[in-house]
Design a protein around this motif. Structure first.
Motif, PDB file in Angstrom:
ATOM      1  N   GLN A 126       4.080   1.675  -0.984  1.00  0.00           N
ATOM      2  CA  GLN A 126       4.900   1.857  -2.297  1.00  0.00           C
ATOM      3  C   GLN A 126       4.013   1.883  -2.993  1.00  0.00           C
ATOM      4  OE1 GLN A 126       6.333  -2.181  -3.079  1.00  0.00           O
ATOM      5  NE2 GLN A 126       7.836  -2.065  -1.466  1.00  0.00           N
ATOM      6  N   ARG A 127       2.121   1.436  -3.207  1.00  0.00           N
ATOM      7  CA  ARG A 127       0.989   2.058  -4.159  1.00  0.00           C
ATOM      8  C   ARG A 127       1.489   3.709  -4.126  1.00  0.00           C
ATOM      9  NH1 ARG A 127      -2.104  -1.500  -3.882  1.00  0.00           N
ATOM     10  NH2 ARG A 127      -2.937   0.021  -2.431  1.00  0.00           N
ATOM     11  N   LYS A 181       4.167   5.728  -5.106  1.00  0.00           N
ATOM     12  CA  LYS A 181       4.020   5.575  -7.557  1.00  0.00           C
ATOM     13  C   LYS A 181       3.079   6.335  -7.431  1.00  0.00           C
ATOM     14  CE  LYS A 181       5.594   3.929 -10.575  1.00  0.00           C
ATOM     15  NZ  LYS A 181       6.569   3.728 -11.244  1.00  0.00           N
ATOM     16  N   ASP A 207       0.486  -1.039  -0.026  1.00  0.00           N
ATOM     17  CA  ASP A 207       0.368  -0.181   0.331  1.00  0.00           C
ATOM     18  C   ASP A 207       0.655   1.535   0.266  1.00  0.00           C
ATOM     19  OD1 ASP A 207      -2.473  -1.687   0.610  1.00  0.00           O
ATOM     20  OD2 ASP A 207      -3.167  -1.055   1.981  1.00  0.00           O
TER      21      ASP A 207
END
Length: 184
Positions: free
Chosen positions: A100-101, A104, A98
């Motif tokens: 990392q997303r 990004k 979560d």
């Protein structure tokens, strides 16, 4: 305590019995203890509070104790977190999917904002952005000239380090053979 000790040592060996704690004796001891506590509280009120000293929740000592208690509580919470959550295989950190997303997505939004600003602020105002602007072409040309100059300088240095080898009889024979082959 001293009196009782002397009593036990002095009278036990001489045939006298030591008094056990009778209910009356226990009642007297409790009454004496309560009286001592009342006397202590009375002295506290007259000696300390009466002289303007603060006894309450705002004293520095009490604040320090509360702060120490909060710190200990936070340490216990972190310890429980490590034991209960991390110890059971759950991930708590910056490398979860979560997080990392989200990073990004933030980067993508940032890039879109940059491109939007580029279009509105630079290109929209008539400025050229690309490899064909006069400034970029001038810089490339200057770089090429500098590169050629450095190459020539290196070549001159290398020529100074080498000298021509005088022709040996074997070299002359090879040259004449090549001429003969060439003429044939």
């Amino acid at each position: 305590k001293e009196y009782r000790k002397d009593l036990e040592e002095g009278t036990k060996g001489k045939g006298m019995t030591v008094f056990e704690d009778t209910p009356d004796l226990i009642r007297v001891k409790n009454a004496a203890q309560i009286l001592n506590e009342r006397q202590y509280k009375k002295d506290l009120e007259t000696e300390i509070k009466g002289k303007g000293m603060d006894i309450g929740p705002d004293t520095p000592e009490i604040r320090r104790a509360k702060k120490a208690s909060e710190i200990a509580s936070m340490k216990e919470y972190k310890k429980d977190l490590e034991n209960e959550i991390k110890g059971k295989g759950m991930e708590v950190g910056t490398d979860t999917l979560d997080i990392q997303r989200a990073k990004k997505a933030s980067e993508i939004v940032s890039q879109k904002e940059y491109k939007k600003d580029l279009k509105t602020e630079i290109i929209g105002k008539g400025m050229q952005v690309g490899p064909y602007t006069p400034e970029i072409q001038r810089v490339k040309r200057a770089s090429e000239i500098a590169s050629q100059k450095m190459y020539k300088d290196e070549a001159e240095k290398m020529l100074c380090n080498y000298s021509a080898v005088p022709d040996t009889p074997e070299m002359e024979r090879i040259r004449s053979t090549q001429k003969n082959i060439s003429s044939v």
